[in-house]
Design a protein around this motif. Structure first.
Motif, PDB file in Angstrom:
ATOM      1  N   UNK A 131      10.109  16.041   7.376  1.00  0.00           N
ATOM      2  CA  UNK A 131      10.066  14.798   8.155  1.00  0.00           C
ATOM      3  C   UNK A 131       8.650  14.592   8.643  1.00  0.00           C
ATOM      4  N   UNK A 132       8.342  13.336   8.948  1.00  0.00           N
ATOM      5  CA  UNK A 132       7.063  13.045   9.580  1.00  0.00           C
ATOM      6  C   UNK A 132       7.342  12.656  11.019  1.00  0.00           C
ATOM      7  N   UNK A 133       6.706  13.336  11.947  1.00  0.00           N
ATOM      8  CA  UNK A 133       6.998  13.127  13.355  1.00  0.00           C
ATOM      9  C   UNK A 133       6.145  11.991  13.924  1.00  0.00           C
ATOM     10  N   UNK A 134       6.578  11.472  15.054  1.00  0.00           N
ATOM     11  CA  UNK A 134       5.936  10.289  15.624  1.00  0.00           C
ATOM     12  C   UNK A 134       4.447  10.515  15.867  1.00  0.00           C
ATOM     13  N   UNK A 143      -6.223   7.589  11.300  1.00  0.00           N
ATOM     14  CA  UNK A 143      -7.163   8.036  10.263  1.00  0.00           C
ATOM     15  C   UNK A 143      -7.311   6.953   9.194  1.00  0.00           C
ATOM     16  N   UNK A 144      -6.194   6.371   8.774  1.00  0.00           N
ATOM     17  CA  UNK A 144      -6.232   5.312   7.752  1.00  0.00           C
ATOM     18  C   UNK A 144      -7.071   4.132   8.233  1.00  0.00           C
ATOM     19  N   UNK A 145      -6.934   3.782   9.505  1.00  0.00           N
ATOM     20  CA  UNK A 145      -7.698   2.656  10.051  1.00  0.00           C
ATOM     21  C   UNK A 145      -9.194   2.951  10.001  1.00  0.00           C
ATOM     22  N   UNK A 146      -9.580   4.176  10.381  1.00  0.00           N
ATOM     23  CA  UNK A 146     -10.990   4.556  10.333  1.00  0.00           C
ATOM     24  C   UNK A 146     -11.500   4.523   8.889  1.00  0.00           C
ATOM     25  N   UNK A 147     -10.649   4.906   7.952  1.00  0.00           N
ATOM     26  CA  UNK A 147     -11.016   4.892   6.537  1.00  0.00           C
ATOM     27  C   UNK A 147     -11.096   3.473   5.970  1.00  0.00           C
ATOM     28  N   UNK A 148     -10.633   2.484   6.731  1.00  0.00           N
ATOM     29  CA  UNK A 148     -10.662   1.111   6.250  1.00  0.00           C
ATOM     30  C   UNK A 148      -9.500   0.768   5.339  1.00  0.00           C
ATOM     31  N   UNK A 149      -8.412   1.543   5.413  1.00  0.00           N
ATOM     32  CA  UNK A 149      -7.234   1.291   4.586  1.00  0.00           C
ATOM     33  C   UNK A 149      -6.285   0.362   5.340  1.00  0.00           C
ATOM     34  N   UNK A 150      -5.855  -0.707   4.687  1.00  0.00           N
ATOM     35  CA  UNK A 150      -4.978  -1.659   5.345  1.00  0.00           C
ATOM     36  C   UNK A 150      -3.527  -1.175   5.332  1.00  0.00           C
ATOM     37  N   UNK A 151      -2.637  -1.978   5.926  1.00  0.00           N
ATOM     38  CA  UNK A 151      -1.233  -1.589   6.046  1.00  0.00           C
ATOM     39  C   UNK A 151      -0.585  -1.398   4.688  1.00  0.00           C
ATOM     40  N   UNK A 152      -0.931  -2.248   3.724  1.00  0.00           N
ATOM     41  CA  UNK A 152      -0.343  -2.118   2.390  1.00  0.00           C
ATOM     42  C   UNK A 152      -0.745  -0.794   1.749  1.00  0.00           C
ATOM     43  N   UNK A 153      -2.004  -0.408   1.898  1.00  0.00           N
ATOM     44  CA  UNK A 153      -2.469   0.863   1.340  1.00  0.00           C
ATOM     45  C   UNK A 153      -1.792   2.038   2.048  1.00  0.00           C
ATOM     46  N   UNK A 154      -1.655   1.932   3.379  1.00  0.00           N
ATOM     47  CA  UNK A 154      -1.007   3.002   4.132  1.00  0.00           C
ATOM     48  C   UNK A 154       0.435   3.190   3.666  1.00  0.00           C
ATOM     49  N   UNK A 155       1.164   2.089   3.503  1.00  0.00           N
ATOM     50  CA  UNK A 155       2.563   2.182   3.082  1.00  0.00           C
ATOM     51  C   UNK A 155       2.667   2.704   1.645  1.00  0.00           C
ATOM     52  N   UNK A 156       1.728   2.319   0.809  1.00  0.00           N
ATOM     53  CA  UNK A 156       1.757   2.812  -0.571  1.00  0.00           C
ATOM     54  C   UNK A 156       1.585   4.332  -0.608  1.00  0.00           C
ATOM     55  N   UNK A 157       0.667   4.836   0.208  1.00  0.00           N
ATOM     56  CA  UNK A 157       0.449   6.285   0.258  1.00  0.00           C
ATOM     57  C   UNK A 157       1.653   6.972   0.901  1.00  0.00           C
ATOM     58  N   UNK A 158       2.154   6.398   1.998  1.00  0.00           N
ATOM     59  CA  UNK A 158       3.301   6.994   2.682  1.00  0.00           C
ATOM     60  C   UNK A 158       4.514   7.076   1.773  1.00  0.00           C
ATOM     61  N   UNK A 159       4.693   6.065   0.928  1.00  0.00           N
ATOM     62  CA  UNK A 159       5.876   6.016   0.064  1.00  0.00           C
ATOM     63  C   UNK A 159       5.902   7.149  -0.949  1.00  0.00           C
ATOM     64  N   UNK A 160       4.752   7.777  -1.184  1.00  0.00           N
ATOM     65  CA  UNK A 160       4.732   8.923  -2.095  1.00  0.00           C
ATOM     66  C   UNK A 160       5.278  10.178  -1.430  1.00  0.00           C
ATOM     67  N   UNK A 161       5.473  10.110  -0.113  1.00  0.00           N
ATOM     68  CA  UNK A 161       5.851  11.316   0.633  1.00  0.00           C
ATOM     69  C   UNK A 161       7.134  11.154   1.443  1.00  0.00           C
ATOM     70  N   UNK A 163      10.699   8.491   2.304  1.00  0.00           N
ATOM     71  CA  UNK A 163      11.533   7.442   1.748  1.00  0.00           C
ATOM     72  C   UNK A 163      11.392   6.164   2.577  1.00  0.00           C
ATOM     73  N   UNK A 164      10.869   5.125   1.947  1.00  0.00           N
ATOM     74  CA  UNK A 164      10.754   3.825   2.580  1.00  0.00           C
ATOM     75  C   UNK A 164      11.590   2.827   1.793  1.00  0.00           C
ATOM     76  N   UNK A 165      11.870   1.675   2.410  1.00  0.00           N
ATOM     77  CA  UNK A 165      12.586   0.636   1.673  1.00  0.00           C
ATOM     78  C   UNK A 165      11.779   0.244   0.444  1.00  0.00           C
ATOM     79  N   UNK A 166      12.457   0.165  -0.707  1.00  0.00           N
ATOM     80  CA  UNK A 166      11.798  -0.217  -1.963  1.00  0.00           C
ATOM     81  C   UNK A 166      10.678   0.745  -2.347  1.00  0.00           C
ATOM     82  N   UNK A 167      10.770   2.010  -1.912  1.00  0.00           N
ATOM     83  CA  UNK A 167       9.620   2.890  -2.074  1.00  0.00           C
ATOM     84  C   UNK A 167       9.156   3.126  -3.504  1.00  0.00           C
ATOM     85  N   UNK A 168      10.013   3.115  -4.540  1.00  0.00           N
ATOM     86  CA  UNK A 168       9.438   3.322  -5.868  1.00  0.00           C
ATOM     87  C   UNK A 168       8.477   2.210  -6.261  1.00  0.00           C
TER      88      UNK A 168
END
Length: 233
Positions: A131-134, A143-161, A163-168
Motif C-alpha cells: 500500500x502507499x500511505x498518506x 517530489x513530482x512537483x519539484x521535478x516539473x511533472x504534472x498531474x497526468x504524469x504523476x498518475x501515469x507513474x502511480x498507475x504502474x504501482x 491500482x487506479x481507475x482505468x489504470x491499464x
C-alpha cells in the motif's frame, strides 16, 4: 580523497553527501575504473537520498521496503555498508528533501525521463508493503512537483504501482476507449523507449536499468490487461 573530490565536483547538498558518506561505493564500480561521471553519481545519490527522506517522512521502514530498496539500488555485498552510510546520513542531514529533489531537477532538466525514473524507483519502494500511505503520497507528489511533472504524469507513474481507475490505460498514457490500433501502436512505442537495453546503451547506472526493467514489465502487463478486456467483450 576520491569521494571528497567527486563531492566537490558535484556540489550542492548531494555533493556533500558523496563527500561525507559515499566513499568508494559511487566511484569504483565495475566498468568505471576512473570514476563515474558526476551526472551518474547525482542520479544514484539523489535516488538514495530521496528514498531516505521518504522513509523519515513515513516514520516506519518495513522489511519489504528494505528489500525493495535493495532491488532498486543494486550493489555488491561489500558495497552495502557504503549505501547504508549514505542512506543514514541523508535521513539526518539538515538539508530537506526539497534541496535534493531540486538538485536532481536542475541536473536532469535536459533529460526529464531520468526524473521519471527516480520517481518510479521511489514508488516501487513506497508500495513494497502492499500500500502507499498518506504521508508517502504527499511526499511523492511534492517530489513530482519539484521535478516539473504534472498531474497526468504523476498518475501515469502511480498507475504502474497502485491500482487506479482505468489504470491499464493510464500506464500507457491513453484514454479509456482508445481503439486497438492506437493501443498497439502506443505499446510498441513505449517498449522501444523503455527497453533496458536502450538504458544500458546510454551508459546509465544500474539503478536506472533496474527501474527500466520493472517499468517495461508494468507496460507489458497493462497492455495484456487491455488485450484481455477486449477479448472478453
Amino acid at each position: 580523497m576520491g569521494g571528497a573530490g567527486l563531492g566537490l565536483a558535484i556540489g550542492g547538498p548531494l555533493g556533500a553527501l558523496v563527500g561525507g558518506a559515499a566513499g568508494h561505493y559511487l566511484i569504483d564500480r565495475e566498468g568505471a575504473p576512473f570514476g563515474r561521471t558526476p551526472r551518474e553519481v547525482v542520479f544514484t545519490t539523489g535516488l538514495v537520498a530521496l528514498a531516505a527522506k521518504m522513509a523519515k517522512s513515513d516514520g516506519v521502514v518495513t522489511p519489504s521496503e528494505v528489500e525493495a530498496f535493495g532491488k532498486v539500488v543494486q550493489v555488491e555485498p561489500a558495497e552495502r555498508a557504503g549505501v547504508e552510510r549514505l542512506f543514514d546520513l541523508a535521513k539526518t542531514t539538515t538539508a530537506g528533501f526539497e534541496a535534493y529533489a531540486s538538485q536532481l531537477a536542475a541536473t536532469f532538466s535536459d533529460a526529464p525521463a531520468l526524473l521519471e525514473d527516480v520517481l518510479d524507483g521511489l514508488f516501487h519502494i513506497a508500495t513494497a508493503d502492499g500500500a502507499i500511505h498518506e504521508a508517502e503520497e504527499r511526499y511523492l507528489r511534492a517530489v513530482a512537483e519539484i521535478f516539473g511533472l504534472d498531474e497526468a504524469a504523476f498518475r501515469r507513474i502511480a498507475a504502474r504501482h497502485v491500482r487506479l481507475a482505468d489504470d491499464p490505460y493510464l500506464v500507457l498514457g491513453l484514454e479509456r476507449g482508445a481503439d486497438a490500433a492506437a493501443v498497439k501502436a502506443r505499446h510498441r512505442q513505449l517498449v522501444a523507449e523503455n527497453h533496458p537495453d536502450r538504458v544500458i546503451a546510454r551508459g546509465l547506472p544500474p539503478e536506472a536499468v533496474a527501474i527500466a526493467t520493472r517499468r517495461l514489465a508494468a507496460i507489458n502487463a497493462a497492455y495484456d490487461r487491455i488485450e484481455a478486456e477486449g477479448a472478453a467483450r
